[in-house]
Design an enzyme around this catalytic site. Structure first.
Site, PDB file in Angstrom:
ATOM      1  N   HIS A  16     -11.942  97.251  75.281  1.00 18.71           N
ATOM      2  CA  HIS A  16     -10.702  97.330  76.060  1.00 18.71           C
ATOM      3  C   HIS A  16     -10.997  98.074  77.362  1.00 18.71           C
ATOM      4  O   HIS A  16     -11.744  99.058  77.366  1.00 18.71           O
ATOM      5  CB  HIS A  16      -9.629  98.059  75.247  1.00 18.71           C
ATOM      6  CG  HIS A  16      -8.287  98.073  75.912  1.00 18.71           C
ATOM      7  ND1 HIS A  16      -7.987  98.946  76.938  1.00 18.71           N
ATOM      8  CD2 HIS A  16      -7.168  97.339  75.693  1.00 18.71           C
ATOM      9  CE1 HIS A  16      -6.735  98.750  77.324  1.00 18.71           C
ATOM     10  NE2 HIS A  16      -6.223  97.765  76.594  1.00 18.71           N
ATOM     11  N   ASP A  18      -9.528 100.262  79.235  1.00 20.70           N
ATOM     12  CA  ASP A  18      -9.317 101.714  79.214  1.00 20.70           C
ATOM     13  C   ASP A  18     -10.362 102.422  78.361  1.00 20.70           C
ATOM     14  O   ASP A  18     -10.797 103.535  78.673  1.00 20.70           O
ATOM     15  CB  ASP A  18      -7.917 102.049  78.688  1.00 20.70           C
ATOM     16  CG  ASP A  18      -6.810 101.607  79.639  1.00 20.70           C
ATOM     17  OD1 ASP A  18      -7.062 101.574  80.861  1.00 20.70           O
ATOM     18  OD2 ASP A  18      -5.711 101.292  79.165  1.00 20.70           O
ATOM     19  N   LYS A  19     -10.766 101.776  77.277  1.00 21.48           N
ATOM     20  CA  LYS A  19     -11.785 102.383  76.419  1.00 21.48           C
ATOM     21  C   LYS A  19     -13.174 102.314  77.046  1.00 21.48           C
ATOM     22  O   LYS A  19     -14.005 103.186  76.825  1.00 21.48           O
ATOM     23  CB  LYS A  19     -11.779 101.702  75.050  1.00 21.48           C
ATOM     24  CG  LYS A  19     -10.673 102.191  74.146  1.00 21.48           C
ATOM     25  CD  LYS A  19     -10.993 103.563  73.632  1.00 21.48           C
ATOM     26  CE  LYS A  19      -9.858 104.523  73.894  1.00 21.48           C
ATOM     27  NZ  LYS A  19     -10.247 105.923  73.755  1.00 21.48           N
ATOM     28  N   GLU A  44     -13.350 111.256  85.713  1.00 18.84           N
ATOM     29  CA  GLU A  44     -12.445 110.128  85.554  1.00 18.84           C
ATOM     30  C   GLU A  44     -13.171 108.841  85.942  1.00 18.84           C
ATOM     31  O   GLU A  44     -13.991 108.836  86.866  1.00 18.84           O
ATOM     32  CB  GLU A  44     -11.209 110.298  86.440  1.00 18.84           C
ATOM     33  CG  GLU A  44     -10.515 111.637  86.295  1.00 18.84           C
ATOM     34  CD  GLU A  44      -9.885 111.851  84.932  1.00 18.84           C
ATOM     35  OE1 GLU A  44      -9.621 110.843  84.237  1.00 18.84           O
ATOM     36  OE2 GLU A  44      -9.658 113.010  84.559  1.00 18.84           O
ATOM     37  N   GLU A  57     -14.604 116.526  89.109  1.00 16.09           N
ATOM     38  CA  GLU A  57     -15.207 117.796  89.487  1.00 16.09           C
ATOM     39  C   GLU A  57     -16.252 118.194  88.458  1.00 16.09           C
ATOM     40  O   GLU A  57     -15.999 118.090  87.247  1.00 16.09           O
ATOM     41  CB  GLU A  57     -14.139 118.894  89.586  1.00 16.09           C
ATOM     42  CG  GLU A  57     -13.023 118.584  90.579  1.00 16.09           C
ATOM     43  CD  GLU A  57     -12.015 117.585  90.041  1.00 16.09           C
ATOM     44  OE1 GLU A  57     -11.692 116.618  90.774  1.00 16.09           O
ATOM     45  OE2 GLU A  57     -11.574 117.735  88.902  1.00 16.09           O
ATOM     46  N   LYS A 176      -7.378  94.043  70.572  1.00 17.75           N
ATOM     47  CA  LYS A 176      -6.317  94.983  70.193  1.00 17.75           C
ATOM     48  C   LYS A 176      -5.851  94.636  68.785  1.00 17.75           C
ATOM     49  O   LYS A 176      -5.901  93.468  68.377  1.00 17.75           O
ATOM     50  CB  LYS A 176      -5.126  94.903  71.159  1.00 17.75           C
ATOM     51  CG  LYS A 176      -5.464  95.173  72.605  1.00 17.75           C
ATOM     52  CD  LYS A 176      -4.246  95.033  73.507  1.00 17.75           C
ATOM     53  CE  LYS A 176      -3.352  96.270  73.426  1.00 17.75           C
ATOM     54  NZ  LYS A 176      -2.297  96.239  74.479  1.00 17.75           N
ATOM     55  N   PHE A 244      -7.600  83.656  75.072  1.00 19.42           N
ATOM     56  CA  PHE A 244      -7.907  85.008  75.545  1.00 19.42           C
ATOM     57  C   PHE A 244      -9.386  85.015  75.931  1.00 19.42           C
ATOM     58  O   PHE A 244     -10.208  85.637  75.289  1.00 19.42           O
ATOM     59  CB  PHE A 244      -7.608  86.026  74.428  1.00 19.42           C
ATOM     60  CG  PHE A 244      -7.737  87.471  74.822  1.00 19.42           C
ATOM     61  CD1 PHE A 244      -8.113  87.876  76.097  1.00 19.42           C
ATOM     62  CD2 PHE A 244      -7.474  88.465  73.880  1.00 19.42           C
ATOM     63  CE1 PHE A 244      -8.231  89.220  76.427  1.00 19.42           C
ATOM     64  CE2 PHE A 244      -7.596  89.811  74.197  1.00 19.42           C
ATOM     65  CZ  PHE A 244      -7.976  90.187  75.468  1.00 19.42           C
ATOM     66  N   ASP A 252      -8.097  93.175  83.280  1.00 17.07           N
ATOM     67  CA  ASP A 252      -7.129  94.256  83.510  1.00 17.07           C
ATOM     68  C   ASP A 252      -7.909  95.513  83.879  1.00 17.07           C
ATOM     69  O   ASP A 252      -8.921  95.831  83.241  1.00 17.07           O
ATOM     70  CB  ASP A 252      -6.307  94.503  82.239  1.00 17.07           C
ATOM     71  CG  ASP A 252      -5.106  95.406  82.481  1.00 17.07           C
ATOM     72  OD1 ASP A 252      -4.824  95.722  83.647  1.00 17.07           O
ATOM     73  OD2 ASP A 252      -4.459  95.797  81.493  1.00 17.07           O
ATOM     74  N   ALA A 253      -7.473  96.229  84.882  1.00 17.18           N
ATOM     75  CA  ALA A 253      -8.154  97.461  85.270  1.00 17.18           C
ATOM     76  C   ALA A 253      -8.076  98.487  84.152  1.00 17.18           C
ATOM     77  O   ALA A 253      -7.104  98.532  83.391  1.00 17.18           O
ATOM     78  CB  ALA A 253      -7.532  98.031  86.547  1.00 17.18           C
ATOM     79  N   ARG A 258      -5.812 106.663  79.285  1.00 14.97           N
ATOM     80  CA  ARG A 258      -4.547 105.930  79.120  1.00 14.97           C
ATOM     81  C   ARG A 258      -4.254 105.555  77.674  1.00 14.97           C
ATOM     82  O   ARG A 258      -3.186 105.003  77.394  1.00 14.97           O
ATOM     83  CB  ARG A 258      -4.549 104.662  79.979  1.00 14.97           C
ATOM     84  CG  ARG A 258      -4.341 104.933  81.444  1.00 14.97           C
ATOM     85  CD  ARG A 258      -3.751 103.755  82.178  1.00 14.97           C
ATOM     86  NE  ARG A 258      -4.585 102.571  82.148  1.00 14.97           N
ATOM     87  CZ  ARG A 258      -4.411 101.534  82.957  1.00 14.97           C
ATOM     88  NH1 ARG A 258      -3.421 101.545  83.839  1.00 14.97           N
ATOM     89  NH2 ARG A 258      -5.218 100.484  82.894  1.00 14.97           N
ATOM     90  N   LYS A 259      -5.164 105.836  76.750  1.00 11.86           N
ATOM     91  CA  LYS A 259      -4.948 105.454  75.360  1.00 11.86           C
ATOM     92  C   LYS A 259      -4.896 106.703  74.468  1.00 11.86           C
ATOM     93  O   LYS A 259      -5.546 106.783  73.426  1.00 11.86           O
ATOM     94  CB  LYS A 259      -6.049 104.501  74.898  1.00 11.86           C
ATOM     95  CG  LYS A 259      -5.902 103.118  75.527  1.00 11.86           C
ATOM     96  CD  LYS A 259      -4.649 102.423  75.038  1.00 11.86           C
ATOM     97  CE  LYS A 259      -4.418 101.079  75.716  1.00 11.86           C
ATOM     98  NZ  LYS A 259      -3.886 101.207  77.083  1.00 11.86           N
ATOM     99  N   LYS A 279     -13.839 115.221  79.659  1.00 13.40           N
ATOM    100  CA  LYS A 279     -13.652 116.664  79.798  1.00 13.40           C
ATOM    101  C   LYS A 279     -14.637 117.425  78.919  1.00 13.40           C
ATOM    102  O   LYS A 279     -14.805 117.087  77.743  1.00 13.40           O
ATOM    103  CB  LYS A 279     -12.224 117.052  79.426  1.00 13.40           C
ATOM    104  CG  LYS A 279     -11.168 116.417  80.321  1.00 13.40           C
ATOM    105  CD  LYS A 279      -9.765 116.731  79.862  1.00 13.40           C
ATOM    106  CE  LYS A 279      -8.746 116.029  80.759  1.00 13.40           C
ATOM    107  NZ  LYS A 279      -7.347 116.259  80.292  1.00 13.40           N
ATOM    108  N   LYS A 283     -12.249 122.690  78.290  1.00  9.99           N
ATOM    109  CA  LYS A 283     -10.906 122.199  78.612  1.00  9.99           C
ATOM    110  C   LYS A 283     -10.083 122.158  77.328  1.00  9.99           C
ATOM    111  O   LYS A 283     -10.409 121.431  76.390  1.00  9.99           O
ATOM    112  CB  LYS A 283     -10.972 120.806  79.229  1.00  9.99           C
ATOM    113  CG  LYS A 283     -11.994 120.621  80.353  1.00  9.99           C
ATOM    114  CD  LYS A 283     -11.621 121.385  81.597  1.00  9.99           C
ATOM    115  CE  LYS A 283     -12.463 120.937  82.798  1.00  9.99           C
ATOM    116  NZ  LYS A 283     -13.900 121.267  82.683  1.00  9.99           N
ATOM    117  N   ASP A 285      -7.285 120.861  76.699  1.00 14.12           N
ATOM    118  CA  ASP A 285      -6.745 119.543  76.354  1.00 14.12           C
ATOM    119  C   ASP A 285      -7.568 118.914  75.242  1.00 14.12           C
ATOM    120  O   ASP A 285      -7.033 118.245  74.354  1.00 14.12           O
ATOM    121  CB  ASP A 285      -6.782 118.609  77.575  1.00 14.12           C
ATOM    122  CG  ASP A 285      -5.582 118.789  78.482  1.00 14.12           C
ATOM    123  OD1 ASP A 285      -4.568 119.333  78.029  1.00 14.12           O
ATOM    124  OD2 ASP A 285      -5.668 118.386  79.654  1.00 14.12           O
TER     125      ASP A 285
END
Length: 398
Positions: A16, A18-19, A44, A57, A176, A244, A252-253, A258-259, A279, A283, A285
């Site tokens: 995917h 995003d992955k 990122e 960074e 998916k 597909f 798709d970008a 995002r997941k 990260k 961090k 998060d």
């Protein structure tokens, strides 16, 4: 608690878009930590048709110090990114590991952030940012994960293994899944709807090819789900939109982070909003989300609750958490407040305390970036936050 209800979670494959971005970002985290365990990384990634862009960074001995790149560092970063995409399996006209255009826009970490976060003199290492983090565990599956997400991941993991192992020749990397389960008395009892959309080879626009793909996916579902859980054919959806062929970053970008619901608990638990991938473990998060999962899992494994949610909160530059919250959702054998009092005596919940307890300053993160950060044993080895080595201490204290 409701006696009977339906609940749904989704997963996405390693291919995917995003992955793909998440795995690239975490490959950079691993590269830097392999050279400097105290590296600072916030990487990122953007992916689209024949393009990968890095931004963020960094600070890393032997890679980027005092505002300058070490000799060969940029080339090693690009090589790492291309190898990550190759491992996923992209060799398509619209996205090919060897020919996509690459941009590296990483730069040095702000000195103002560093002075507030770094350990110095009598000052303990502070949190890298403010925020809230949640961890969760449930006795629905052997790995103490929500069953809807657990089986969504398993379906796609099996399909990816079959693709890599050339068990089938018609699957492409992007896919998916979605699993809807019926719950009775808080326990999952059967699937009521299953969805898989998977990128496939070209020239599968005929009835025979579609039937072959559907039969294969249905077989995977039957193997992954407990016996008797498979719903009727009318409730199994395979590529419901039809073809597909164009997928991944070409279709798709993709962006890092995002997941986050796929990465955690499939919607069964709150989420603080912060992403993990890209990260370093200073961090919160990332590290605080790992320690809350660790604590929640040990609480359920110890039999102190059937379900457990834990929240931590932090302020940038401050070492100690601002709050600790435990919720056992009415399933606990002891008061949640008693658990809250005990947890800080077992694990120091500062950023440095978390990293030390779980041993997080290691290049272990690319494996986390697909099929969930929790409830998994890649290569047969638990992630450190999945261990249940606090069980006896919790029982003794409570």
């Amino acid at each position: 608690m409701r006696n009977q209800f339906l609940f749904t979670s989704e997963s996405v494959s390693e291919g995917h878009p995003d992955k793909v971005a998440d795995q690239i970002s975490d490959s950079i985290v691993d590269l830097f930590l392999s050279k400097d365990p105290e590296a600072r990384i916030a990487c990122e990634t953007l992916t689209t048709t024949q393009l990968v862009v890095l931004a963020g960074e960094i600070r890393c001995k032997g890679v980027y110090e005092n505002g300058a790149w070490a000799p060969g560092a940029k080339e090693e970063i690009e090589k790492t990114v291309r190898e990550t995409v190759k491992r996923i399996g992209y060799e398509q006209d619209g996205f090919h590991w060897e020919t996509f255009r690459f941009e590296n826009n990483l730069h040095g970490q702000s000195a103002h952030i560093a002075q507030g976060v770094d350990e110095s003199g009598n000052k303990d290492e502070g949190a890298g940012d403010q925020g809230i983090m949640f961890g969760y565990a449930s006795d629905e599956t052997p790995d103490l994960m929500p069953a809807t997400l657990y089986y969504s991941h398993k379906i796609l993991e099996r399909m990816a293994a079959d693709r890599h192992g050339k068990v089938v020749d018609f699957l492409e990397p992007d896919a998916k899944s979605q699993v809807t389960l019926e719950y009775v008395d808080e326990k999952p009892v059967r699937a009521t709807a299953l969805v898989v959309s998977t990128q496939h080879a070209k020239d599968m626009d005929n009835d025979e090819s579609r039937a072959k793909l559907r039969d294969y996916v249905k077989g995977v579902m039957a193997d992954v789900l407990p016996e008797g859980w498979l719903p009727g054919d009318e409730s199994i959806y395979v590529n419901p939109t039809g073809l597909f062929e164009i997928g991944g970053p070409d279709g798709d970008a993709g962006l890092t982070g995002r997941k986050i619901i796929v990465d955690t608990y499939g919607g069964a638990s709150p989420h603080g909003g912060g992403a993990f991938s890209g990260k370093d473990p200073t961090k919160v998060d990332r590290s605080a989300a790992y320690i809350t999962r660790y604590l929640a899992k040990n609480i359920v494994a110890a039999g102190l609750a059937r379900r457990c949610t834990i929240q931590l909160s932090y302020a940038i530059g401050v070492a100690e958490p601002l709050s600790l919250y435990v919720d056992t959702h009415g399933t606990g054998t002891v008061e949640a407040s008693a658990i809250e009092a005990v947890l800080p005596t077992l694990v120091r919940l500062t950023p440095k305390g978390i990293r030390t307890h779980l041993g997080l300053n290691k290049p272990i993160y690319q494996k986390t970036a697909a099929y969930g950060h929790f409830g998994r044993q890649p290569d047969g080895d638990f992630f450190p936050w999945e261990k249940t080595d606090l069980v006896e201490k919790l029982k003794a204290a409570l």
